[in-house]
Design a protein around this motif. Structure first.
Motif, PDB file in Angstrom:
ATOM      1  N   LEU A  63     -30.672 -41.495  -0.521  1.00 16.29           N
ATOM      2  CA  LEU A  63     -31.724 -40.804  -0.894  1.00 16.29           C
ATOM      3  C   LEU A  63     -31.650 -40.269  -2.597  1.00 16.29           C
ATOM      4  N   LEU A  64     -30.488 -40.641  -2.938  1.00 13.49           N
ATOM      5  CA  LEU A  64     -30.200 -40.317  -4.379  1.00 13.49           C
ATOM      6  C   LEU A  64     -30.125 -41.504  -5.315  1.00 13.49           C
ATOM      7  N   ASP A  65     -30.026 -42.803  -4.674  1.00 12.95           N
ATOM      8  CA  ASP A  65     -29.968 -43.957  -5.478  1.00 12.95           C
ATOM      9  C   ASP A  65     -30.585 -45.110  -4.523  1.00 12.95           C
ATOM     10  N   ALA A  66     -31.642 -45.730  -4.715  1.00 12.48           N
ATOM     11  CA  ALA A  66     -32.236 -46.787  -3.676  1.00 12.48           C
ATOM     12  C   ALA A  66     -31.260 -48.046  -3.567  1.00 12.48           C
ATOM     13  N   CYS A  67     -30.293 -48.201  -4.297  1.00 17.09           N
ATOM     14  CA  CYS A  67     -29.500 -49.264  -4.135  1.00 17.09           C
ATOM     15  C   CYS A  67     -28.681 -49.143  -2.967  1.00 17.09           C
ATOM     16  N   PHE A  68     -28.566 -48.190  -2.589  1.00 16.40           N
ATOM     17  CA  PHE A  68     -27.592 -47.964  -1.090  1.00 16.40           C
ATOM     18  C   PHE A  68     -28.731 -48.403  -0.093  1.00 16.40           C
ATOM     19  N   TYR A  69     -29.749 -48.583  -0.157  1.00 17.00           N
ATOM     20  CA  TYR A  69     -30.280 -49.158   1.099  1.00 17.00           C
ATOM     21  C   TYR A  69     -29.895 -50.398   1.132  1.00 17.00           C
ATOM     22  N   GLU A  70     -29.465 -51.215   0.320  1.00 13.13           N
ATOM     23  CA  GLU A  70     -28.949 -52.595   0.403  1.00 13.13           C
ATOM     24  C   GLU A  70     -27.869 -52.530   1.297  1.00 13.13           C
ATOM     25  N   ALA A  71     -26.906 -51.475   1.279  1.00 11.86           N
ATOM     26  CA  ALA A  71     -25.601 -51.273   1.986  1.00 11.86           C
ATOM     27  C   ALA A  71     -26.111 -51.431   3.420  1.00 11.86           C
ATOM     28  N   LEU A  72     -26.950 -50.361   3.645  1.00  7.44           N
ATOM     29  CA  LEU A  72     -27.665 -50.267   5.184  1.00  7.44           C
ATOM     30  C   LEU A  72     -27.933 -51.614   5.949  1.00  7.44           C
ATOM     31  N   GLU A  73     -28.828 -52.383   4.864  1.00  8.25           N
ATOM     32  CA  GLU A  73     -29.432 -53.647   5.391  1.00  8.25           C
ATOM     33  C   GLU A  73     -28.426 -54.987   5.065  1.00  8.25           C
ATOM     34  N   HIS A  74     -27.321 -54.668   4.577  1.00  4.65           N
ATOM     35  CA  HIS A  74     -26.597 -55.932   4.151  1.00  4.65           C
ATOM     36  C   HIS A  74     -26.288 -56.848   5.657  1.00  4.65           C
ATOM     37  N   PRO A  75     -26.543 -58.064   5.541  1.00  7.52           N
ATOM     38  CA  PRO A  75     -26.292 -58.837   6.753  1.00  7.52           C
ATOM     39  C   PRO A  75     -25.009 -58.916   7.304  1.00  7.52           C
ATOM     40  N   ALA A  76     -23.833 -58.379   6.546  1.00  8.54           N
ATOM     41  CA  ALA A  76     -22.502 -58.242   7.215  1.00  8.54           C
ATOM     42  C   ALA A  76     -22.468 -56.977   7.737  1.00  8.54           C
ATOM     43  N   VAL A  77     -23.060 -55.743   7.396  1.00  3.36           N
ATOM     44  CA  VAL A  77     -23.129 -54.517   8.096  1.00  3.36           C
ATOM     45  C   VAL A  77     -23.962 -54.806   9.559  1.00  3.36           C
ATOM     46  N   VAL A  78     -25.235 -55.434   9.285  1.00  2.00           N
ATOM     47  CA  VAL A  78     -25.996 -55.612  10.406  1.00  2.00           C
ATOM     48  C   VAL A  78     -25.356 -56.432  11.576  1.00  2.00           C
ATOM     49  N   SER A  79     -24.476 -57.307  11.193  1.00  5.44           N
ATOM     50  CA  SER A  79     -23.922 -58.160  11.989  1.00  5.44           C
ATOM     51  C   SER A  79     -23.049 -57.684  12.690  1.00  5.44           C
ATOM     52  N   ALA A  80     -22.138 -56.638  12.100  1.00  2.39           N
ATOM     53  CA  ALA A  80     -21.165 -55.657  12.784  1.00  2.39           C
ATOM     54  C   ALA A  80     -21.734 -54.489  13.925  1.00  2.39           C
ATOM     55  N   LEU A  81     -22.862 -54.044  13.311  1.00  2.00           N
ATOM     56  CA  LEU A  81     -23.833 -53.186  14.220  1.00  2.00           C
ATOM     57  C   LEU A  81     -24.169 -54.060  15.580  1.00  2.00           C
ATOM     58  N   ASN A  82     -24.827 -55.045  15.361  1.00  2.14           N
ATOM     59  CA  ASN A  82     -25.440 -55.892  16.493  1.00  2.14           C
ATOM     60  C   ASN A  82     -24.142 -56.370  17.545  1.00  2.14           C
ATOM     61  N   THR A  83     -23.094 -56.771  17.046  1.00  2.00           N
ATOM     62  CA  THR A  83     -22.092 -57.029  17.848  1.00  2.00           C
ATOM     63  C   THR A  83     -21.406 -55.981  18.711  1.00  2.00           C
ATOM     64  N   PHE A  84     -21.065 -55.013  18.026  1.00  2.00           N
ATOM     65  CA  PHE A  84     -20.550 -53.773  18.931  1.00  2.00           C
ATOM     66  C   PHE A  84     -21.595 -52.884  19.414  1.00  2.00           C
ATOM     67  N   LEU A  85     -22.753 -52.629  18.948  1.00  2.00           N
ATOM     68  CA  LEU A  85     -23.550 -51.715  19.389  1.00  2.00           C
ATOM     69  C   LEU A  85     -24.702 -52.576  20.131  1.00  2.00           C
ATOM     70  N   SER A  86     -25.671 -52.720  19.460  1.00  3.72           N
ATOM     71  CA  SER A  86     -26.961 -53.664  19.849  1.00  3.72           C
ATOM     72  C   SER A  86     -27.695 -53.790  18.757  1.00  3.72           C
ATOM     73  N   ARG A  87     -28.724 -54.640  18.916  1.00  4.69           N
ATOM     74  CA  ARG A  87     -29.812 -54.893  17.672  1.00  4.69           C
ATOM     75  C   ARG A  87     -30.796 -53.449  17.623  1.00  4.69           C
ATOM     76  N   THR A  88     -30.720 -52.655  18.530  1.00  6.14           N
ATOM     77  CA  THR A  88     -31.460 -51.249  18.517  1.00  6.14           C
ATOM     78  C   THR A  88     -30.729 -50.339  18.007  1.00  6.14           C
ATOM     79  N   SER A  89     -29.577 -50.580  17.496  1.00  8.17           N
ATOM     80  CA  SER A  89     -28.595 -49.311  16.977  1.00  8.17           C
ATOM     81  C   SER A  89     -29.265 -48.607  15.787  1.00  8.17           C
ATOM     82  N   ILE A  90     -29.041 -47.292  15.562  1.00  6.96           N
ATOM     83  CA  ILE A  90     -29.666 -46.711  14.730  1.00  6.96           C
ATOM     84  C   ILE A  90     -28.385 -45.976  13.647  1.00  6.96           C
ATOM     85  N   VAL A  91     -28.835 -45.395  12.468  1.00 12.92           N
ATOM     86  CA  VAL A  91     -27.790 -44.978  11.561  1.00 12.92           C
ATOM     87  C   VAL A  91     -27.638 -43.461  12.078  1.00 12.92           C
ATOM     88  N   TYR A  92     -26.354 -42.938  12.622  1.00 11.72           N
ATOM     89  CA  TYR A  92     -25.902 -41.640  12.955  1.00 11.72           C
ATOM     90  C   TYR A  92     -25.738 -40.943  11.302  1.00 11.72           C
TER      91      TYR A  92
END
Length: 220
Positions: A63-92
């Protein structure tokens, strides 16, 4: 293709944590580091008695620098979330964790990042994106293997007797069950050590922040 291999999966399910090497391009991690350094210094100039507990920890940096949206959407991060939670997980929660030169931050205590325990079921997953190399000298994080189903916090002597430290390099991820007890170290160097920390949860759970209202859909 998932970046999470059998070794990572086994370590998270048994120990509660793993290091995924070379998940993010170190040059991109350096860009995020520079942006985070600006945010940390800006926040430190505005600290009050009430917000002092968050010193060197920036909440919702996207919310302070839009470049950090890239971190939330990075394929490696998404891959980890999909593996251990699900494809519908959300940011806590999305925060940062910077160890100040010659000091520490609020993570310097034995703690977990999730209050609930459901045996055999991960409700919250933590992903630390290392923006600097973690070392013994700059406060690398301690984890207590297999502690994610404990309901009682271990005493410090028990924790450190069995704890392991993780030493990700810039661009590596530390992926962990958020119920795993951990502890931030002390940075004895002359340089701040920066990292991002994403906590995700199941889609049926309540988030720490009201992101649907907090995030501008046009920006996201």
């Amino acid at each position: 293709m998932s970046i999470i291999v059998d070794r990572h999966r086994d370590e998270v399910l048994t120990k509660g944590f793993t290091v995924v090497e070379r998940a993010v391009d170190p040059e991109l991690a350096s860009v995020w580091r520079a942006a985070l350094d600006v945010l940390v210094r800006r926040q430190r100039s505005q600290l009050t008695e009430r917000t002092a507990i968050d010193d060197y920890m920036v909440h919702n940096p996207m919310l302070l620098d839009a470049c950090f949206y890239e971190a939330l959407e990075h394929p490696a991060v998404v891959s980890a979330l999909n593996t251990f939670l699900s494809r519908t997980s959300i940011v806590y929660a999305f925060t940062t964790s910077s160890m100040p030169a010659g000091g520490s931050n609020y993570s310097r205590r034995v703690h977990v990042d999730c209050p609930r325990v459901i045996p055999g079921y991960i409700t919250n997953l933590g992903v630390i994106v290392a923006l600097d190399d973690f070392t013994e000298e700059n406060g690398a994080t301690y984890f207590l293997p297999g502690s994610f189903e404990r309901t009682d916090a271990p005493a410090d002597d028990e924790f450190f007797a069995g704890a392991e430290r993780v030493f990700p390099r810039r661009g590596d991820l530390v992926v962990f069950n958020a119920r795993t007890f951990h502890y931030g170290g002390v940075n004895t160097t002359y340089e701040d050590r920066h990292a991002l920390k994403i906590n995700a949860c199941r889609s049926v759970m309540r988030q720490s922040f009201d992101y649907p209202r907090k995030v501008d859909p046009e920006t996201a």
